[in-house]
Scaffold this active site. Structure first.
Site, mmCIF file in Angstrom:
data_model
loop_
_atom_site.group_PDB
_atom_site.id
_atom_site.type_symbol
_atom_site.label_atom_id
_atom_site.label_comp_id
_atom_site.label_asym_id
_atom_site.label_seq_id
_atom_site.Cartn_x
_atom_site.Cartn_y
_atom_site.Cartn_z
ATOM 1 N N SER A 181 67.384 40.480 39.937
ATOM 2 C CA SER A 181 67.186 40.661 41.379
ATOM 3 C C SER A 181 67.822 39.580 42.233
ATOM 4 O O SER A 181 68.104 39.802 43.396
ATOM 5 C CB SER A 181 65.696 40.754 41.680
ATOM 6 O OG SER A 181 65.035 39.599 41.217
ATOM 7 N N HIS A 209 65.037 47.152 40.055
ATOM 8 C CA HIS A 209 66.135 47.234 41.036
ATOM 9 C C HIS A 209 67.196 48.274 40.653
ATOM 10 O O HIS A 209 68.206 48.411 41.348
ATOM 11 C CB HIS A 209 66.794 45.862 41.220
ATOM 12 C CG HIS A 209 66.014 44.945 42.103
ATOM 13 N ND1 HIS A 209 66.113 44.969 43.476
ATOM 14 C CD2 HIS A 209 65.085 43.999 41.818
ATOM 15 C CE1 HIS A 209 65.301 44.056 43.992
ATOM 16 N NE2 HIS A 209 64.665 43.456 43.005
ATOM 17 N N LYS A 240 60.618 49.882 45.746
ATOM 18 C CA LYS A 240 61.963 49.494 46.187
ATOM 19 C C LYS A 240 62.716 50.734 46.674
ATOM 20 O O LYS A 240 62.411 51.246 47.740
ATOM 21 C CB LYS A 240 62.657 48.719 45.083
ATOM 22 C CG LYS A 240 61.979 47.356 44.941
ATOM 23 C CD LYS A 240 62.442 46.488 43.825
ATOM 24 C CE LYS A 240 61.701 45.157 43.922
ATOM 25 N NZ LYS A 240 61.390 44.563 42.638
#
Ligand SMILES: *Cc1c(COP(=O)(O)O)cnc(C)c1O
Length: 392
Positions: A181, A209, A240
């Site tokens: 990340s 991610h 996310k």
């Protein structure tokens, strides 16, 4: 003298080193632009990769679920029964990701706390990438297994550690982030899989991610590398790219069944609310319908990174929409972030301990919600601040 004096001293030390985290307050929905501390600014911070956090389809689904099912789950799923919307979400996530089964948790963080201690214990060993996420590290520590860190994304180092240590333990597990990340680089998962197979070791990837970002239409890192059926455990998050909240573990049905019996955050903590789960389902619908948002995200990321390099910035080793702007010392990164904010751009400085000492940066998070005009405004601000502070 008081018994909390030491805490104030620690806080003062953080401030002196430029490592104190000043948290800003947002009073608008998520999107390309935000109202932050009362000021309208371009959003270069959030993990809202696809712009789903404020998407009409997700809002409508959450509203309907609120009306149909209320707001609270009222108990732990394993004790008082589970809501149909959570079961449906797990079924759809498994289909979307092309795995046998999936289970959801309150967050990606709790998914890691659930899965690692359920699969390894005191007599076992974990081979963990040096830069793995804090929640993986905490899950590993909770398990009581011996933790051996290998060099970041270095399969040779991984195999050396396995050769030197494996025989002393009962079971073993390899754990890596999918997308890292802070740098935006991708784990060499096909090579890691070959090593896992060679030594018959469980393989887990945390694709927080990569979920909604990598692979066909955002199906994640396993799809990106065509490794279907080869990775034992995929952890993910719906906080996310999915724009909502919640953790996922996807993989073989025997592992998922085991987590319903032995995953402690599943057994001892309530699930996300029905509106949360319904909004996640709407996100899966959107991703299955079209790759348009994922394609736009990657187009935006390519454009922004290319232009930043042309301006003379060092954007590190990123292969994904995460764009670190490397600045070195933490006080410079904080000063840069402050000046950007004054210029109407919200992009946070990241320093130790989130990244190594001397590797402080501004991390820009590109989203499909950005227009080219938004990106140009951001580039212009970076250029002006970069010149003023002598970075470019
Ligand atoms: C963000 C992140 C998490 C935590 O996800 P939440 O759903 O916000 O708890 C876990 N692992 C990795 C690799 C992450 O980047």
């Amino acid at each position: 003298m008081s018994n909390t004096d030491w805490i104030q001293q620690e806080i003062d030390a953080l401030k002196a080193q430029g490592l104190y985290n000043h948290i800003r307050t947002i009073s608008s929905p998520q999107g390309a632009w935000l109202t932050v501390d009362g000021k309208k600014v371009l959003n270069f911070c959030s993990n809202n990769y696809l712009g789903l956090a404020n998407h009409p389809a997700l809002i409508a689904a959450a509203k309907k679920a609120t009306e149909d099912l209320g707001v609270g789950p009222a108990a732990v799923r394993s004790i008082a029964g589970t809501m149909n919307v959570h079961v449906e979400l797990e079924k759809r996530l498994a289909q979307f990701k092309g795995v046998e089964a999936a289970i959801t948790f309150q967050s990606g963080f709790t998914a890691n706390l659930a899965v690692v201690p359920a699969l390894v214990g005191k007599e076992d060993v974990i081979f963990s990438d040096k830069l793995n996420h804090a929640s993986i590290i905490d899950g590993c520590r909770l398990s009581g297994a011996k933790i051996i860190a290998y060099e970041h994304n270095d399969v040779k180092s991984l195999e050396e550690q396995i050769k030197a240590n494996l025989s002393q333990y009962r079971r073993a597990m390899i754990i890596t982030d999918g997308v890292f990340s802070m740098d935006g680089d991708i784990a060499p998962l096909p090579d890691i899989y070959e090593v896992a197979k060679k030594y018959d070791i469980l393989l887990m990837v945390d694709d927080a991610h990569g979920e909604g970002v990598l692979g066909k239409g955002g199906r994640g890192i396993v799809d990106h590398f065509g490794l279907h059926g080869k990775v034992d455990v995929e952890v993910g998050t719906m906080s996310k790219a999915f724009g909502v909240v919640g953790g996922i573990v996807a993989g073989k049905s025997v592992i998922i069944e085991w987590l319903r019996q032995r995953g402690r955050p599943f057994l001892f903590s309530s699930a996300v609310t029905a509106p949360d789960a319904a909004a996640c389902l709407a996100a899966v619908d959107l991703l299955e319908d079209s790759t348009q948002l994922v394609d736009k995200l990657w187009d935006n990321a390519k454009y922004f990174k290319t232009e930043m390099k042309n301006l003379g910035f060092n954007t590190g080793v990123s292969e994904t929409p995460i764009t670190p702007v490397m600045l070195g010392e933490a006080p410079l990164a904080q000063q840069f972030s402050k000046a950007l904010f004054e210029a109407g751009v919200f992009a946070m400085a990241i320093g130790f301990p989130t990244v190594a000492q001397g590797k402080a940066r501004i991390r820009v998070m590109i989203s499909a919600a950005h227009s080219t005009d938004d990106l140009d405004k951001g580039l212009d601000a970076f250029q002006r601040v970069g010149k003023k502070l002598g970075v470019v």
